[in-house]
Design a protein around this motif. Structure first.
Motif, mmCIF file in Angstrom:
data_model
loop_
_atom_site.group_PDB
_atom_site.id
_atom_site.type_symbol
_atom_site.label_atom_id
_atom_site.label_comp_id
_atom_site.label_asym_id
_atom_site.label_seq_id
_atom_site.Cartn_x
_atom_site.Cartn_y
_atom_site.Cartn_z
ATOM 1 N N CYS A 181 1.046 -1.312 -0.015
ATOM 2 C CA CYS A 181 0.047 -0.148 -0.076
ATOM 3 C C CYS A 181 0.734 1.207 -0.180
ATOM 4 O O CYS A 181 2.009 1.100 0.369
ATOM 5 N N PRO A 182 0.389 2.481 -0.324
ATOM 6 C CA PRO A 182 1.155 3.611 -0.540
ATOM 7 C C PRO A 182 1.368 4.146 0.818
ATOM 8 O O PRO A 182 2.145 5.092 0.964
ATOM 9 N N SER A 183 0.919 3.722 1.772
ATOM 10 C CA SER A 183 0.668 4.207 3.255
ATOM 11 C C SER A 183 -0.003 5.338 3.298
ATOM 12 O O SER A 183 -0.589 6.220 2.249
ATOM 13 N N CYS A 184 -0.671 5.787 4.411
ATOM 14 C CA CYS A 184 -1.278 6.887 4.599
ATOM 15 C C CYS A 184 -1.176 7.311 6.292
ATOM 16 O O CYS A 184 -0.417 6.479 6.902
ATOM 17 N N ARG B 12 -2.675 6.271 8.451
ATOM 18 C CA ARG B 12 -3.006 5.097 9.383
ATOM 19 C C ARG B 12 -2.132 3.971 9.584
ATOM 20 O O ARG B 12 -1.911 3.215 9.952
ATOM 21 N N THR B 13 -0.938 4.083 8.845
ATOM 22 C CA THR B 13 -0.022 3.234 8.675
ATOM 23 C C THR B 13 1.034 3.126 9.917
ATOM 24 O O THR B 13 1.173 4.109 10.605
ATOM 25 N N MET C 229 0.713 -4.356 3.881
ATOM 26 C CA MET C 229 -0.498 -3.326 4.172
ATOM 27 C C MET C 229 -0.015 -2.530 5.754
ATOM 28 O O MET C 229 0.127 -3.410 6.612
ATOM 29 N N GLY C 230 -0.120 -1.301 5.569
ATOM 30 C CA GLY C 230 0.191 -0.433 6.564
ATOM 31 C C GLY C 230 -0.795 -0.626 7.652
ATOM 32 O O GLY C 230 -0.639 -0.213 8.907
ATOM 33 N N CYS C 231 -2.139 -1.077 7.398
ATOM 34 C CA CYS C 231 -3.159 -1.366 8.834
ATOM 35 C C CYS C 231 -4.405 -2.380 8.504
ATOM 36 O O CYS C 231 -4.410 -2.939 7.414
ATOM 37 N N ASN D 34 -7.897 -1.405 6.357
ATOM 38 C CA ASN D 34 -8.202 -1.552 5.250
ATOM 39 C C ASN D 34 -7.334 -2.451 4.374
ATOM 40 O O ASN D 34 -7.560 -3.095 3.367
ATOM 41 N N GLY D 35 -6.270 -2.976 4.947
ATOM 42 C CA GLY D 35 -5.149 -3.586 4.335
ATOM 43 C C GLY D 35 -5.488 -5.222 3.911
ATOM 44 O O GLY D 35 -5.484 -5.422 2.749
ATOM 45 N N GLU E 3 -7.874 -4.595 0.898
ATOM 46 C CA GLU E 3 -7.072 -4.085 -0.210
ATOM 47 C C GLU E 3 -5.949 -5.019 -0.854
ATOM 48 O O GLU E 3 -5.591 -4.702 -1.857
HETATM 49 S S1 SF4 Z 1 -3.835 -0.196 3.863
HETATM 50 FE FE1 SF4 Z 1 -4.248 1.273 5.596
HETATM 51 S S2 SF4 Z 1 -2.232 2.118 5.874
HETATM 52 FE FE2 SF4 Z 1 -2.251 1.493 3.703
HETATM 53 S S3 SF4 Z 1 -2.915 2.978 2.567
HETATM 54 FE FE3 SF4 Z 1 -4.901 1.677 3.105
HETATM 55 S S4 SF4 Z 1 -5.525 2.695 4.990
HETATM 56 FE FE4 SF4 Z 1 -3.501 3.588 4.541
#
Ligand code: SF4
Length: 660
Positions: free
Chosen positions: A563-566, A568-569, A595-597, A600-601, A604
């Protein structure tokens, strides 16, 4: 409108999703107001990205937003997972305006209506994901009856309506952003994990908006699988047109990864749609700092600023009956042992510009040479065919690397083994080549109408090398493939392109667009790319295999869905991705989600074989497919545990065994 089953919807789709499949013409969408920067209609393709800072850290978010604007972003998206973050958008906006930045802000909402409603009063646009806004996803396969399905939709409508009312009142735009990995159980139960499911997921929300006379909408259909993403966007456009809609499209490939792989994957998905004339805004998702994303998106979009349209308003839309743009079906071609039919697309390496005088040269195209053993070791990126022009190499080539030689030179060196003559179409009628010999025939699309296929068919192992001089090359080559389909000509085709005066970044993006778009459409039994001398053979070879991997037509390496991170990471995504990559990049064909979280990880990372997902500070949860297999592992041990898991499944190979 009553809900409908898949078969009814599919029966209505005719494959008409853009203005023309043969000529460039941007598809006109309606104008949407987003602060001072409108989108859609005749406006330029807008660029955007998303912050990775904690939204509660006002100054860090403001400063990152400014860097993103300076790097080319027209809009900046900020995550607002709860009320606290949603409310803090006001402070961020105020600080930006104080510093002279009027960039429209977009709040990224997932589960919480109250956060969406607060954010919609502050920022210029909100993004909701119909897969998890009020709807639910528990990875359970639930059978919904029509009554249950409609009742659920009604429940969603009641929760969604307040947000729409606020958007109308405040002039806030909304993106209905479907993600392949986070379709709700309800959608999955009726439409499956499919592009159609993605389309219906968005259409339900659009219909609710329209029933309230709210039209300030943008739509997206993201996936980390470029094929799925392209099919979903195309299908969405036709589905919208059937209901009299033309909302702007936000294009993106989710979790594309980093570096060359991330750029190529993004370009295969986004570029394919831009070639079709679709797309009003782009977000490239890289596992890199967000200010590196806008230049990539801009390079993709800039290619179309001066693209001339040779489309004529009275042009009839044509699509062959054998072609379905909503499914990946490879064109049926002859099985020539080396290529065509079920064989993966081949890679041709162009060595015609280097003097072939020492075997180490071939390491650039995947054949590592050991002088001590006088032996070549094949890597996973070993090209299949080497074009040498008029040269006869001064050393032995590996047995499984075929030599493609210009016809006249080949004629004088027929005793050489493992060679293929390369004939220009104009030479073919007089060529002295045995009918059972492999022969590669160069055709330019400009000459397509003059081609005598009976002449070509005299050679049982003929392969077309297809080139074009046209600016709108992808569509021009696709038109040639349509003619082959209609005429039932099953000769394999290798697509050839030479690129001049491009930077490395441009080469990655443009080649991935041109070749990738055709491969996604099921066209091409191989690729042959060349570029100016400054760009090394190693780079070109790597890009070629990367394009095949990203279009999912030939898997030669590990795939990372990161994931691109955000905001929430929960860990350093770039560093962790590099660490996992350094230990697993020899596991060809395995897909690893990083995945950072946990919010949603898991949804996604879509079709990853293994998942490494942040669950809390210093804690990682590991997945096998969609199943949790190790919960809350300490970060220090998590990569070892991931490798152990891969080992338990029998998918682990020691790196040393491959390298030696
Ligand atoms: S998976 Fe979680 S941390 Fe990664 S971009 Fe999506 S919401 Fe942000």
């Amino acid at each position: 409108m009553a809900v409908r089953q898949s078969a009814d919807i599919i029966a209505e789709l005719k494959g008409k999703y853009c203005k023309s499949l043969n000529h460039y013409k941007r598809f006109t969408t309606r104008e949407v107001t987003i602060g001072d920067i409108p989108m859609g209609a005749h406006h330029p393709i807008r660029i955007q990205s998303m912050t990775t800072t904690d939204t509660m850290n006002t100054i860090a978010t403001v400063e990152q937003t400014i860097r993103m604007v300076e790097s080319g972003c027209d809009y900046v998206r900020i995550t607002a997972p709860s009320m606290n973050e949603a409310n803090n958008l006001q402070a961020i906006k105020d600080e930006l305006r104080k510093r002279g930045y009027n960039v429209p802000l977009v709040a990224d909402i997932h589960f919480t209506p109250n956060a969406a409603e607060a954010a919609a009063r502050i920022v210029e646009k909100v993004r909701v994901n119909p897969g998890n806004y009020v709807d639910k996803k528990k990875f359970e396969q639930i059978e919904y009856t029509t009554y249950e399905y409609e009742a659920e939709l009604e429940r969603i409508r009641k929760k969604f309506e307040p947000l729409v009312k606020i958007c109308k009142e405040y002039g806030t735009a909304m993106r209905i952003g479907t993600n392949h990995g986070s379709l709700s159980d309800r959608i999955m139960s009726w439409y499956g994990d499919t592009p159609l499911g993605m389309v219906e997921s968005a259409m339900e929300f659009i219909r609710m908006c329209e029933s309230m006379n709210y039209y300030n909408l943008v739509v997206s259909m993201k996936s980390s699988n470029a094929q799925v993403m392209v099919q979903a966007y195309r299908m969405l456009v036709e589905a919208m047109q059937l209901e009299g809609m033309n909302y702007p499209l936000h294009l993106g490939v989710t979790e594309a990864g980093d570096g060359e792989d991330g750029r190529i994957k993004s370009a295969v998905g986004i570029g394919t749609l831009l070639e079709d004339g679709l797309g009003d805004t782009i977000r490239v998702s890289l596992t890199e700092d967000p200010e590196f994303e806008a230049p990539v998106a801009k390079a993709l979009a800039d290619r179309y600023i001066n693209r001339k349209s040779d489309y004529k308003e009275d042009e009839k839309y044509y699509i062959p009956s054998l072609h379905n743009p909503y499914e990946h079906n490879r064109r049926k071609t002859n099985d020539l042992q080396l290529l065509g039919d079920h064989h993966v697309p081949v890679v041709v390496a162009d060595l015609s510009n280097i003097q072939l005088n020492e075997p180490l040269q071939l390491s650039q195209i995947g054949y590592a040479y050991s002088a001590l053993l006088d032996k070549y070791n094949l890597t996973d990126l070993a090209a299949d065919i080497a074009y040498v022009g008029d040269q006869i190499p001064q050393y032995n080539f590996p047995g499984n690397l075929k030599l493609l030689i210009n016809y006249k030179t080949w004629l004088n060196n027929q005793s050489l083994e493992n060679t293929i003559p390369y004939v220009q179409y104009a030479e073919l009628a007089d060529a002295k080549i045995d009918a059972n010999n492999f022969v590669f025939i160069n055709i330019n699309t400009d000459d397509a109408s003059k081609i005598d296929y009976q002449l070509i068919n005299k050679f049982s192992k003929a392969v077309i090398i297809l080139e074009t001089n046209k600016d709108h090359a992808m569509a021009n080559i696709r038109a040639f493939f349509f003619e082959l389909l209609d005429a039932n000509i099953t000769l394999p085709v290798i697509i050839k392109r030479h690129y001049k005066n491009l930077s490395l970044d441009q080469l990655q993006l443009y080649a991935a667009t041109d070749f990738g778009a055709l491969l996604v459409d099921g066209f091409g039994d191989g690729i042959w790319m060349s570029a100016d001398k400054e760009i090394s053979l190693r780079v070109i070879n790597s890009i070629s295999f990367g394009i095949l991997q990203a279009s999912r037509t030939r898997i030669s390496k590990t795939e990372y869905i990161s994931c691109p991170s955000c905001g929430r990471t929960l860990f350093d995504l770039q560093e962790t991705t590099q660490m996992i990559r350094s230990r697993t990049d020899h596991l060809k064909g395995i897909k690893i989600g990083i995945m950072g979280c946990i919010v949603n990880g898991p949804g996604e990372m879509a079709d990853a074989d293994y998942g490494y997902v942040g669950t809390g500070p210093g804690k990682i949860t590991l997945y096998r497919g969609k199943e949790v297999v190790r919960k809350n592992v300490n970060t220090e041990n998590a990569v070892d545990e991931l490798i152990e898991l891969i080992r338990e499944d029998g998918n682990w190979i020691e790196k040393e065994l491959i390298e030696n």
